[in-house]
Design an enzyme around this catalytic site. Structure first.
Site, PDB file in Angstrom:
ATOM      1  N   ASN A 159       1.148  -1.299   0.033  1.00 37.61           N
ATOM      2  CA  ASN A 159       0.164  -0.193  -0.163  1.00 37.61           C
ATOM      3  C   ASN A 159       0.464   1.209  -0.016  1.00 37.61           C
ATOM      4  O   ASN A 159       0.204   2.109  -1.255  1.00 37.61           O
ATOM      5  CB  ASN A 159      -0.967   0.036   1.468  1.00 37.61           C
ATOM      6  CG  ASN A 159      -0.381  -0.861   2.513  1.00 37.61           C
ATOM      7  OD1 ASN A 159       0.000  -1.391   2.717  1.00 37.61           O
ATOM      8  ND2 ASN A 159      -0.207   0.175   3.787  1.00 37.61           N
ATOM      9  N   GLN A 187      -4.645  -3.579  -1.954  1.00 40.10           N
ATOM     10  CA  GLN A 187      -4.216  -2.418  -2.861  1.00 40.10           C
ATOM     11  C   GLN A 187      -4.557  -3.795  -4.299  1.00 40.10           C
ATOM     12  O   GLN A 187      -4.968  -2.384  -5.626  1.00 40.10           O
ATOM     13  CB  GLN A 187      -2.650  -2.431  -2.568  1.00 40.10           C
ATOM     14  CG  GLN A 187      -3.013  -1.541  -1.174  1.00 40.10           C
ATOM     15  CD  GLN A 187      -3.307  -0.320  -1.607  1.00 40.10           C
ATOM     16  OE1 GLN A 187      -3.549   0.221  -2.196  1.00 40.10           O
ATOM     17  NE2 GLN A 187      -4.439   0.367  -0.325  1.00 40.10           N
ATOM     18  N   CYS A 333      -3.600   5.185   7.515  1.00 38.60           N
ATOM     19  CA  CYS A 333      -3.788   4.502   8.266  1.00 38.60           C
ATOM     20  C   CYS A 333      -2.683   5.310  10.069  1.00 38.60           C
ATOM     21  O   CYS A 333      -2.686   4.743  10.819  1.00 38.60           O
ATOM     22  CB  CYS A 333      -3.848   3.504   8.823  1.00 38.60           C
ATOM     23  SG  CYS A 333      -4.831   2.192   7.540  1.00 38.60           S
TER      24      CYS A 333
HETATM   25  C1  LIG Z   1      -2.992  -3.503   1.932  1.00 36.46           C
HETATM   26  C2  LIG Z   1      -4.240  -3.398   3.087  1.00 36.46           C
HETATM   27  N1  LIG Z   1      -4.479  -4.232   3.779  1.00 36.46           N
HETATM   28  C3  LIG Z   1      -5.559  -4.334   4.389  1.00 36.46           C
HETATM   29  C4  LIG Z   1      -6.110  -2.763   4.621  1.00 36.46           C
HETATM   30  C5  LIG Z   1      -7.477  -2.599   5.308  1.00 36.46           C
HETATM   31  O1  LIG Z   1      -9.175  -2.595   4.773  1.00 36.46           O
HETATM   32  P1  LIG Z   1      -9.756  -1.889   5.171  1.00 36.46           P
HETATM   33  O2  LIG Z   1     -10.103  -0.319   4.916  1.00 36.46           O
HETATM   34  O3  LIG Z   1     -10.979  -2.409   4.415  1.00 36.46           O
HETATM   35  O4  LIG Z   1     -10.432  -2.528   6.058  1.00 36.46           O
HETATM   36  C6  LIG Z   1      -5.816  -1.631   3.734  1.00 36.46           C
HETATM   37  C7  LIG Z   1      -6.634  -0.236   3.550  1.00 36.46           C
HETATM   38  O5  LIG Z   1      -5.277   0.875   3.637  1.00 36.46           O
HETATM   39  C8  LIG Z   1      -5.056  -1.881   2.558  1.00 36.46           C
HETATM   40  O6  LIG Z   1      -4.006  -0.853   2.203  1.00 36.46           O
END
Ligand SMILES: Cc1ncc(COP(=O)(O)O)c(C=O)c1O
Length: 393
Positions: A159, A187, A333
């Site tokens: 990501n 992603q 995040c």
């Molecule tokens: C690689 C990856 N995994 C998991 C997530 C989490 O997804 P969600 O926002 O649907 O909980 C994200 C969110 O940015 C992500 O980029």
């Protein structure tokens, strides 16, 4: 080159989230008001909702090249990942399944889950290192596997820096040793093919809001024969793998968005690629000190990421925002987190430099003018921040 003086509004943070496609909203609407039955009820309104959920399951299964019964709907990427990791490790009994292999650059949905399971469930884990371009070498997997390894979990694409991982090679190594393989494809969805047979994975996580679907809905592919211990307890929904009333409008939206993403796959990814390459070329040419992070070729079509040595990514994002450019530093995040990017640290970037990460991600409606404006704003702001930095020395 577009002028950075007139303030425009440009969104280049599609890896954080995408707007819901109006065609998706249209498909979802009847399930809020007209077909509102509980998909688990036996009466006619319930059966109509159930039909929509099962149609959605079939659509997702067709795109992933699996059986509808192998799709579990969840509340998003985080829940899908949690269900895969907790579900396998907690259902595999005894000391023979106490170890997980993952990578150093996983999303916090994976890393925090592993950390918690290590402190509360006696699980051990090994994080595979990555190259300077953020690639996991499948050769590093073999020595990391132990007799009690229950699961390998490596993301399909990162990501923060967009690097695509050699998932089928990793899955083949895991399979040869009888270990299950999960990939976080949050992603990758909409940007890479998601054929679970070609990838050779046993589980794959998706999140609708990354591919023009609604927020708060996701899916987990679970290969036939794998029994997961549900992460949340309650009713026996989703074949007992995920308790809770299914989000009918949400799963209808997820399926519609996924279908559109793969129906329009060639044109969308060609568009992403051409603007991404324009963006990378211009940033490297015009923005002082900018370096590309991640792999130069094995990267997501819509993903560009850079390192600006000596700058603070969060300050940069704030200045860009004031000029109408929505970008991100490290991952969405982590905004506001004073720690440098752990992904960049794992790639060997020195601690001080790893604060200067910048991610610009392209969407299906991004234009060449958006890219020109963004590069011009970025060049102006980076020059200003370097000047300020020198004055304070
Ligand atoms: C690689 C990856 N995994 C998991 C997530 C989490 O997804 P969600 O926002 O649907 O909980 C994200 C969110 O940015 C992500 O980029």
């Amino acid at each position: 080159m577009a002028s950075a003086n007139a303030t425009q509004s440009v969104y280049l943070d599609y890896a954080a989230t995408t707007p819901t496609d109006p065609r998706v909203v249209e498909a979802m609407l009847p399930y809020f008001t007209e077909i509102y039955g509980n998909a688990h009820s036996g009466h006619r309104p319930g059966r109509r909702a159930e039909q929509a959920v099962e149609d959605a399951r079939e659509t997702v299964a067709r795109i992933l090249n699996c059986k509808p019964s192998e799709i579990v709907f969840t509340s998003g990427g985080t829940e899908s990942v949690n269900l895969a990791i907790r579900g396998v490790t907690l259902s595999e009994k005894g000391d023979s399944a106490k170890h997980i292999v993952s990578s150093a650059i996983e999303h916090s949905a994976v890393l925090k889950t592993l950390e918690q399971m290590a402190s509360t469930n006696g699980i051990e884990y090994t994080l595979l290192p990555v190259s300077q371009e953020a690639v996991v070498d499948p050769e590093t997997l073999i020595p990391a596997l132990q007799p009690n390894t229950a699961l390998v979990s490596v993301m399909a694409a990162n990501n923060e820096v967009g690097t695509i991982q050699p998932i089928s090679a990793l899955a083949a190594q895991a399979k040869a040793r009888g270990v299950l393989m999960h990939t976080d494809a949050v992603q990758a969805a909409g940007q890479l093919p998601l054929d679970v047979q070609a990838l050779g994975v046993d589980m794959l996580s998706l999140s609708a809001h990354k591919f023009y679907g609604p927020k708060g809905v996701g899916a987990l592919y679970v290969r036939d024969g794998i029994r997961l211990t549900p992460s949340q307890t309650g009713g026996s929904h989703e074949e007992g793998q995920r308790a809770g009333t299914v989000n009918t409008p949400g799963v209808v939206g997820l399926a519609k968005a996924l279908q559109l993403a793969y129906d329009e796959f060639d044109e969308r990814t060609a568009h992403y690629r051409s603007l991404r390459d324009q963006l990378i070329d211009e940033v490297l040419r015009l923005v002082p000190n900018a370096r590309l992070t991640g792999h130069s070729e094995q990267r997501l079509p819509g993903h560009a990421s850079f390192l600006l040595d000596g700058l603070d990514g969060n300050t940069l994002i704030m200045h860009l925002d004031m000029k109408g450019l929505a970008a991100s530093s490290a991952s969405a995040c982590k905004t506001g987190n004073p720690e440098p990017s752990s992904v960049l640290l794992a790639m060997g970037v020195p601690y001080e430099t790893a604060f200067g990460s910048l991610r610009l991600t392209i969407g299906k409606d991004t234009t060449e003018t958006d890219i020109e404006y963004s590069v011009s704003v970025l060049a102006q702001i980076v020059e200003k921040l370097y000047r300020l930095r020198q004055n304070y020395r």
